[in-house]
Design a protein around this motif. Structure first.
Motif, short mmCIF file in Angstrom:
data_model
loop_
_atom_site.label_atom_id
_atom_site.label_comp_id
_atom_site.label_asym_id
_atom_site.label_seq_id
_atom_site.Cartn_x
_atom_site.Cartn_y
_atom_site.Cartn_z
N GLU A 229 0.85 -1.19 0.00
CA GLU A 229 0.00 0.00 0.00
C GLU A 229 0.88 1.23 0.00
O GLU A 229 1.70 1.42 0.88
N TYR A 230 0.68 2.08 -1.01
CA TYR A 230 1.49 3.29 -1.12
C TYR A 230 0.89 4.37 -0.23
O TYR A 230 -0.28 4.30 0.14
N PRO A 231 1.71 5.38 0.11
CA PRO A 231 1.22 6.44 1.00
C PRO A 231 -0.05 7.11 0.50
O PRO A 231 -0.89 7.54 1.28
N ASP A 232 -0.22 7.18 -0.84
CA ASP A 232 -1.41 7.86 -1.36
C ASP A 232 -2.65 6.96 -1.32
O ASP A 232 -3.73 7.37 -1.72
N GLY A 233 -2.49 5.72 -0.86
CA GLY A 233 -3.65 4.85 -0.69
C GLY A 233 -3.87 3.88 -1.84
O GLY A 233 -4.74 3.02 -1.76
N THR A 234 -3.10 3.99 -2.95
CA THR A 234 -3.25 3.00 -4.01
C THR A 234 -2.55 1.70 -3.60
O THR A 234 -1.65 1.73 -2.74
N VAL A 235 -2.98 0.60 -4.19
CA VAL A 235 -2.39 -0.69 -3.81
C VAL A 235 -1.84 -1.43 -5.02
O VAL A 235 -2.33 -1.28 -6.13
N SER A 236 -0.79 -2.21 -4.77
CA SER A 236 -0.27 -3.17 -5.75
C SER A 236 -0.07 -4.47 -5.01
O SER A 236 0.49 -4.47 -3.93
N GLY A 237 -0.49 -5.54 -5.63
CA GLY A 237 -0.27 -6.83 -4.99
C GLY A 237 0.06 -7.86 -6.03
O GLY A 237 0.02 -7.57 -7.22
N GLY A 238 0.36 -9.07 -5.55
CA GLY A 238 0.63 -10.14 -6.49
C GLY A 238 1.82 -10.96 -6.04
O GLY A 238 2.44 -10.65 -5.02
N PRO A 239 2.13 -12.00 -6.81
CA PRO A 239 3.21 -12.90 -6.42
C PRO A 239 4.53 -12.19 -6.15
O PRO A 239 5.27 -12.58 -5.25
N MET A 240 4.85 -11.12 -6.91
CA MET A 240 6.13 -10.45 -6.66
C MET A 240 6.22 -10.00 -5.19
O MET A 240 7.28 -10.06 -4.59
N TYR A 241 5.07 -9.55 -4.68
CA TYR A 241 5.09 -9.02 -3.31
C TYR A 241 5.06 -10.13 -2.27
O TYR A 241 5.75 -10.07 -1.27
N TYR A 242 4.22 -11.17 -2.50
CA TYR A 242 4.23 -12.20 -1.45
C TYR A 242 5.48 -13.06 -1.51
O TYR A 242 5.89 -13.60 -0.48
N LEU A 243 6.09 -13.18 -2.69
CA LEU A 243 7.33 -13.95 -2.76
C LEU A 243 8.43 -13.24 -1.96
O LEU A 243 9.16 -13.88 -1.20
N THR A 244 8.53 -11.92 -2.10
CA THR A 244 9.58 -11.22 -1.34
C THR A 244 9.21 -11.12 0.15
O THR A 244 9.97 -11.55 1.01
N ARG A 245 8.02 -10.60 0.44
CA ARG A 245 7.68 -10.37 1.85
C ARG A 245 7.36 -11.63 2.62
O ARG A 245 7.75 -11.77 3.78
N GLY A 246 6.62 -12.52 1.97
CA GLY A 246 6.25 -13.77 2.64
C GLY A 246 7.49 -14.58 2.98
O GLY A 246 7.62 -15.11 4.08
N PHE A 247 8.42 -14.68 2.01
CA PHE A 247 9.65 -15.43 2.26
C PHE A 247 10.46 -14.77 3.37
O PHE A 247 10.99 -15.45 4.24
N ALA A 248 10.54 -13.44 3.34
CA ALA A 248 11.29 -12.73 4.38
C ALA A 248 10.67 -12.99 5.75
O ALA A 248 11.37 -13.23 6.73
N GLU A 249 9.35 -12.97 5.79
CA GLU A 249 8.65 -13.17 7.06
C GLU A 249 8.91 -14.56 7.63
O GLU A 249 9.05 -14.74 8.84
N ARG A 250 9.01 -15.55 6.75
CA ARG A 250 9.27 -16.91 7.20
C ARG A 250 10.77 -17.18 7.37
O ARG A 250 11.17 -18.29 7.74
N GLY A 251 11.59 -16.18 7.07
CA GLY A 251 13.04 -16.34 7.20
C GLY A 251 13.63 -17.26 6.15
O GLY A 251 14.66 -17.89 6.37
#
Lengths: 513, 144
Positions: free
Chosen positions: A160-182
């Motif tokens: 979620e960008y500061p202006d309130g627009t959103v982007s989602g998708g595999p690129m985001y869960y692959l980076t963040r999800g993997f980071a979260e699980r270490g």
């Protein structure tokens, strides 16, 4: 707008200068295209050693099966809840004005319901026979679990960008999800996914659409060179995505759902007109599924075609839906996962099956009356059809054989579906592009212009190389996405357990009764 | 003390008259006013992919604009009355939202302006006032 005027000028020049070499352009484009993408296609579609079974098909089926069992047949147990969510039974009235579950689903569907359902199914049946339908439906039902997994993650890890627009998708869960699980490697997978997503957007989301739209137009107006369709389509797409002509996009977005309903409605009417044949048609589907009824490759051939087209049509496991569904407003990401379950069902189990039944019932496929087996073409790689039709013209012939003049409505539907799918994929491709190269107006325009050029290539090339590259690129997305989903599925399982506990305890309640 | 008076307000002239009427009524009944502005919205409309991504940001803008361009001038105009006025902005179908907010806030009556388009348009699409009198559970006043 000055850009599109410029493009119109170029178009006019082209139209004046090169009509004589028209077929020549098509052939050149086709040859270059087939040569430059061949290696990629053969890598993705290589078989398991010693078999004629492409490993990629197995990859998707195994994934859908794993998710189905891992989440305890989520597609059976939670579909009712998904419908309640779409109806808005659980929506907080104070969130009105935000993206609703219905809107997210409708937009995602308008990106997937399209040529895959009309032309793709015809390709599957034309090669794999009626039996392909069975495997297509099965793949659709199993694919619901893949979609559930990816869309839950898409909402959970969206940006979620500061202006309130959103982007989602595999690129985001692959980076963040993997980071979260270490876990390591999330970043690499995200980059790979983005690269393939750009190919997929240009292939299945663009060239295949342009190609089939041209075939439709040529069927209505008589044969003419593909690049003309390509240039016209490219100009319209350009006007919308670069020129910001939102009105065209908005009209498409509103007409497409009605076209979808009209299409299914007509299919049902044709099936009912031939009610006495329904039993026979299902007989062909089941028998063909396990014996092949003489098609190339036998029952494995039917299975491969069924699975291929289902995956291409509903995109379960591919990751594109995770981009489409990620804008919904909800406190519980998993609710969008439930809603996304409905997508492969509507797309594959309902719409694709309708197309298949119409083609089978209207007797488009030629079978040998003595053996009951289907007659193959001279090349031996497809079933013979009444007028030698393939792809979308097979569907068109099937519908027109019962309802005169339907080919014109179908042509309009195909063009609109093609256009809305192109717009959706231009968005998915753009999201992948900006993930790789960063946000910014000029960077975005580069991608959008490339996208428009591929419209022309797609309309000019032959169906064979285009369909192979389209499938290959979309399946390449699935390779990366599914791998990521395996590592991230425990997160979804935890969400599922939490949500069902909250639902039981009454913490999540219905607003509408 | 009687319950508050709810006014449906969209910044138009008839809705100004409705507000004036409500002020007079609230004064004589010694009660407060709830000023409701509805942004027409259906959760079943179709949006493009880009509109979906921008929706949350747009909504914030729309709310801010409604607040500054519609409700603030109205509140200033009737501030001399000294009444307690509670502004509300909601998304949805006008008549349904007015009826729902009235119920939630325990309002005694609903006052709306007549939009004046009594012709074909109102017959085809239904006016807010006409829908409201069908669904409201408390008395409604339509100010001409």
């Amino acid at each position: 707008m000055t850009h599109s005027r410029f493009l119109l000028a170029v178009m006019a020049l082209l139209a004046l200068a090169v009509p004589a070499q028209a077929q020549g352009i098509d052939e050149t484009v086709n040859a270059i295209f087939a040569n430059s993408t061949g290696w990629f296609v053969s890598l993705i579609f290589s078989n398991f050693p010693g078999t004629s079974f492409p490993w990629i098909v197995g990859w998707l089926v195994i994934a859908a099966t794993v998710f189905t069992f891992y989440f305890g047949f989520v597609q059976l147990r939670w579909s009712g809840h998904a419908i309640a969510l779409v109806k808005g039974d659980y929506s907080d009235p104070n969130d009105a004005g935000e993206v609703s579950h219905f809107q997210a689903l409708a937009t995602a569907l308008s990106g997937t319901v399209g040529l895959g359902n009309i032309a793709g199914v015809a390709v599957a049946i034309g090669i794999g026979g009626p039996g392909a339908t069975f495997w297509m439906i099965l793949a659709g039902l199993m694919g619901m679990a893949s979609k559930f997994t990816e869309c839950t993650l898409g909402v959970k890890y969206r940006n979620e960008y500061p202006d309130g627009t959103v982007s989602g998708g595999p690129m985001y869960y692959l980076t963040r999800g993997f980071a979260e699980r270490g876990l390591p490697g999330g970043g690499i997978l995200a980059v790979l996914f983005s690269v393939f997503c750009i190919f997929g957007a240009l292939g299945g989301g663009n060239m295949f659409q342009a190609n089939q739209a041209h075939q439709q137009l040529a069927g209505v107006f008589g044969d003419y060179p593909g690049w003309i369709t390509g240039v016209i389509f490219a100009a319209i797409v350009f006007a919308v995505i670069v020129g910001g002509l939102k009105s065209i996009a908005r009209v498409t977005e509103k007409v497409v759902p009605f076209m979808g309903v009209l299409y299914v409605g007509t299919a049902i009417i044709i099936i009912l007109m031939n009610a006495d044949q329904i039993g026979w048609a299902f007989g062909q589907i089941f028998e063909g599924a396990f014996t092949g009824l003489g098609v190339a490759g036998g029952f494995v051939g039917a299975l491969i075609q069924g699975f291929r087209r289902a995956a291409f049509s509903n995109e379960a496991g591919v990751g594109s839906a995770a981009i489409a569904h990620s804008a919904v407003r909800t406190k519980e990401p998993i609710t969008e996962g439930f809603v996304s379950l409905l997508e492969p069902f509507i797309d594959t189990v309902v719409v694709c099956t309708m197309t298949a039944l119409v083609i089978i019932i209207t007797g488009q496929l030629i079978s040998d009356p003595e053996t009951g087996l289907y007659v193959l073409t001279e090349a031996g790689n497809a079933v013979q059809t009444i007028d030698g039709n393939t792809g979308v013209s097979l569907t068109s012939a099937a519908f027109s054989s019962e309802i005169d003049g339907f080919k014109y409505i179908l042509a309009l539907a195909v063009i609109l579906f093609a256009f809305s799918t192109m717009l959706s994929w231009s968005y998915y491709g753009l999201k992948a592009w900006t993930f790789l190269f960063g946000e910014g107006k000029s960077k975005e325009v580069v991608f959008k212009v490339i996208f428009c050029l591929f419209v022309i290539i797609g309309a000019s090339a032959n169906l064979g190389p285009v369909i192979d590259f389209s499938d290959a690129a979309i399946f390449a997305m699935a390779v990366v996405n599914v791998l990521g989903l395996y590592f991230l599925m425990p997160i979804v399982k935890r969400e599922l357990a939490n949500y069902s506990a909250k639902l039981k305890s009454g913490q999540i309640k219905k607003y509408k009764t | 003390m009687p319950g508050p008076v709810l006014v449906g307000y969209d910044g138009s002239e008839p809705s100004d008259r409705a507000l004036d009427h409500a002020v007079a009524l609230a004064k004589s009944h010694d009660t407060s006013i709830i000023l409701v502005h509805v942004l027409e919205w259906s959760p079943y409309s179709f949006l493009t992919q880009e509109e979906l991504a921008e929706r949350h940001a747009r909504r914030k803008d729309e709310m801010a604009r409604a607040e500054s361009a519609v409700l603030k001038p109205a509140l200033e105009r009737v501030s001399a009355s000294g009444l307690k006025i509670e502004p509300v902005i909601q998304y949805g179908h006008s008549a349904e939202i007015l009826a729902r907010v009235a119920k939630e806030k325990g309002a005694d009556q609903i006052i709306v302006g007549r939009d004046g388009s009594g012709g074909l348009a109102a017959r085809l699409f239904g006016s807010t006032a006409a829908t409201l009198i069908q669904i409201a559970t408390i008395p409604c006043t339509i100010v001409p």
